[in-house]
Scaffold this active site. Structure first.
Site, PDB file in Angstrom:
ATOM      1  CG  HIS A  73      -1.051  14.729   8.502  1.00  0.00           C
ATOM      2  ND1 HIS A  73      -2.157  14.606   9.389  1.00  0.00           N
ATOM      3  CD2 HIS A  73      -0.132  14.128   8.523  1.00  0.00           C
ATOM      4  CE1 HIS A  73      -1.241  13.139   9.578  1.00  0.00           C
ATOM      5  NE2 HIS A  73      -0.188  12.773   9.308  1.00  0.00           N
ATOM      6  CG  ASP A 102      -4.780  15.884  10.700  1.00  0.00           C
ATOM      7  OD1 ASP A 102      -4.553  16.001   9.591  1.00  0.00           O
ATOM      8  OD2 ASP A 102      -3.642  14.825  10.985  1.00  0.00           O
ATOM      9  CB  SER A 180      -1.229   9.814   7.895  1.00  0.00           C
ATOM     10  OG  SER A 180      -0.854  10.343   9.292  1.00  0.00           O
TER      11      SER A 180
END
Length: 216
Positions: A73, A102, A180
């Site tokens: 993402h 992901d 992230s």
């Protein structure tokens, strides 16, 4: 340029986070520093650009001198990507993109970076750790962490589609947008999970995709 921080919690939980486990004490400053020192040189800021002159930022870490892992993402929808490491910036190419897990892998042919190892097992509750990342696309932050639980949850991919099995490491840590894709380091040079977001409902709770899932 519009700057986006790509760490909104993805839809891996199908909109329902598991109840957080009881908190644990964070590692001492000395222990956290020792873990962090093993990973700082391998942790990079990831920047993606797309149509309309926008930028999307996150974090990543090298598992080979020219290849690094991040979240899918973080680079979803981008046209070009680059990484910044130790004051240098390298153009990269996305060579693996898995929206179900992901996870993405970027190739930076000129990086020659130090590397980290993906753990073969999920870190158990009570494991001392540190999370490394670039919240807000700013400077590298070292966040002491403690693994509080492991979860196996069915949920959609990053686009909200399908139903997939996810191995998720829950941690007590200060995780913010921009972290992230960064490593959750559980032993010197060893990554126990790929950080993917913070809790929407509980302060100081974050989540990582387990290292075995990332390796798969």
């Amino acid at each position: 340029l519009a700057l986006l921080s790509a760490t909104d919690l993805p839809l891996l939980f199908a909109g329902l986070e598991p109840p957080p486990a009881a908190p644990l004490d964070l590692p001492s400053d000395r222990d956290a520093r020792a873990l962090a020192e093993s990973g700082v040189a391998s942790t990079a800021r990831v920047t993606g650009t797309g149509c309309g002159a926008w930028q999307q930022v996150g974090s990543g870490f090298f598992i080979r001198p020219t290849h690094l892992v991040t979240n899918a993402h973080v680079v979803a929808g981008t046209d070009a990507t680059s990484v910044s490491l130790s004051g240098a910036t390298f153009e990269t190419v996305v060579v693996h993109f898995d929206p179900d897990a992901d996870i993405a892998v970027l190739y930076a042919p000129e990086a020659n970076a130090p590397t980290l190892e993906l753990a073969s097992d999920m870190p158990p509750r009570g494991t001392s750790a540190v999370a490394l990342g670039f919240p807000g696309g700013g400077e590298l932050r070292i966040s002491p962490a403690a693994v509080t639980a492991n979860h196996e949850v069915p949920g959609p991919n990053i686009y909200g589609e399908g139903r997939h099995r996810h191995e998720v490491v829950e941690m007590r840590a200060d995780i913010e947008r921009g972290s992230s894709g960064g490593p959750l380091i559980v032993a010197p040079g060893v990554v126990g999970g790929v950080v993917f977001g913070e809790s929407r409902s509980v302060a100081d709770v974050g989540y990582a995709i387990s290292a075995p899932s990332a390796a798969d």
